[in-house]
Motif scaffolding. Structure first.
Motif, short mmCIF file in Angstrom:
data_model
loop_
_atom_site.label_atom_id
_atom_site.label_comp_id
_atom_site.label_asym_id
_atom_site.label_seq_id
_atom_site.Cartn_x
_atom_site.Cartn_y
_atom_site.Cartn_z
N LYS A 4 0.95 -1.15 0.23
CA LYS A 4 0.15 0.34 -0.32
C LYS A 4 0.74 1.21 0.03
O LYS A 4 0.45 2.28 -0.55
N CYS A 5 2.13 0.83 0.57
CA CYS A 5 3.20 2.28 1.10
C CYS A 5 3.62 3.06 -1.06
O CYS A 5 4.96 3.01 -0.98
N GLY A 6 3.98 1.41 -2.01
CA GLY A 6 4.19 1.94 -2.67
C GLY A 6 5.43 0.57 -2.80
O GLY A 6 6.71 1.07 -3.65
N ILE A 7 6.47 -0.05 -1.75
CA ILE A 7 7.45 -0.44 -1.93
C ILE A 7 7.41 -2.07 -2.28
O ILE A 7 6.70 -2.79 -1.42
N ILE A 8 6.40 -2.60 -2.99
CA ILE A 8 6.47 -3.65 -3.56
C ILE A 8 7.26 -4.64 -3.13
O ILE A 8 6.85 -5.46 -2.92
N ASN A 9 8.90 -4.38 -3.14
CA ASN A 9 9.46 -5.46 -2.97
C ASN A 9 9.51 -5.60 -1.63
O ASN A 9 9.71 -6.79 -1.28
N ILE A 29 -0.67 -9.66 -2.11
CA ILE A 29 0.33 -9.51 -3.42
C ILE A 29 -0.10 -9.36 -4.60
O ILE A 29 0.06 -8.65 -5.07
N ILE A 30 -1.15 -9.47 -4.89
CA ILE A 30 -1.92 -9.31 -5.96
C ILE A 30 -2.01 -8.12 -6.21
O ILE A 30 -2.22 -7.10 -7.08
N SER A 31 -3.51 -8.14 -5.39
CA SER A 31 -3.73 -6.38 -5.40
C SER A 31 -2.57 -4.84 -4.99
O SER A 31 -2.84 -4.68 -5.01
N GLY A 37 0.19 -0.18 -10.83
CA GLY A 37 0.17 -0.84 -11.58
C GLY A 37 1.26 -1.42 -12.76
O GLY A 37 1.58 -1.60 -13.23
N ASN A 38 1.46 -2.32 -11.62
CA ASN A 38 2.48 -4.10 -12.64
C ASN A 38 1.63 -5.41 -12.71
O ASN A 38 1.31 -6.27 -11.64
N SER A 39 0.10 -4.48 -12.95
CA SER A 39 -0.83 -5.43 -14.09
C SER A 39 -0.78 -7.39 -14.20
O SER A 39 -1.30 -8.09 -13.47
N SER A 69 -8.65 -5.30 -16.43
CA SER A 69 -9.35 -4.11 -16.98
C SER A 69 -8.53 -2.90 -17.36
O SER A 69 -7.91 -2.64 -18.16
N HIS A 70 -6.85 -2.69 -16.68
CA HIS A 70 -5.66 -2.37 -16.31
C HIS A 70 -4.88 -2.89 -18.10
O HIS A 70 -4.68 -1.75 -18.44
N LEU A 71 -5.16 -4.34 -18.53
CA LEU A 71 -4.40 -4.64 -19.75
C LEU A 71 -5.10 -4.40 -20.81
O LEU A 71 -4.86 -5.12 -21.78
#
Length: 149
Positions: A4-9, A29-31, A37-39, A69-71
């Protein structure tokens, strides 16, 4: 929290260290991937979830449909729709709204409308999603005819 904070790694690091993964951890992790932005990676994680034998929850399917949807990934979206039917999720308003959005963004307004018409309960989000679907369709038609610069 990391996703949620954008720290996906960071989120993936914790996910990979988990001894037991369940639908909640996979959904998070999927959401996280989809929201950041990495659908494509979100869909890959959904495939991993399925291969692990873990059944999705409604929130999982909502994230997967958002990724589609995004893709504008109609094939994956249609397969996800079928999966939602099998799991009994299509009675849920949130899932139907996600389906309407996905079909609209894939250029399938007729299918989006069928989902809307079959909904058991519609809310303001349902109506807004359908209205936006028609607006998207109009823009797609104008772009195809060269009316949109």
């Amino acid at each position: 929290m990391y996703a949620k904070c954008g720290i996906i790694n960071g989120a993936m690091r914790f996910f990979n260290e988990m001894y037991i993964r369940d639908a909640v951890s996979y959904t998070a992790i999927i959401s996280g991937y989809v929201q950041n932005g990495n659908s494509e990676e979100g869909l890959r994680m959904f495939l991993e979830m399925q291969l692990s034998g873990i059944n999705p929850e409604k929130a999982t399917m909502a994230s997967v449909l958002s990724a589609c949807s995004h893709l504008a990934a109609l094939h994956y979206g249609s397969c996800s729709h079928c999966h939602a039917i099998v799991c009994g999720f299509t009675a849920d308003t949130m899932i139907c709204n996600a389906l309407i959005d996905m079909y609209a963004k894939c250029g399938k307004i007729d299918t989006a409308r069928k989902v809307f018409d079959r909904m058991h309960k519609r809310g303001i989000v349902s109506w807004n999603t359908l209205i936006i679907a028609y607006a998207i369709q109009d823009l797609l038609q104008k772009a195809n005819t060269g009316l949109v610069p």
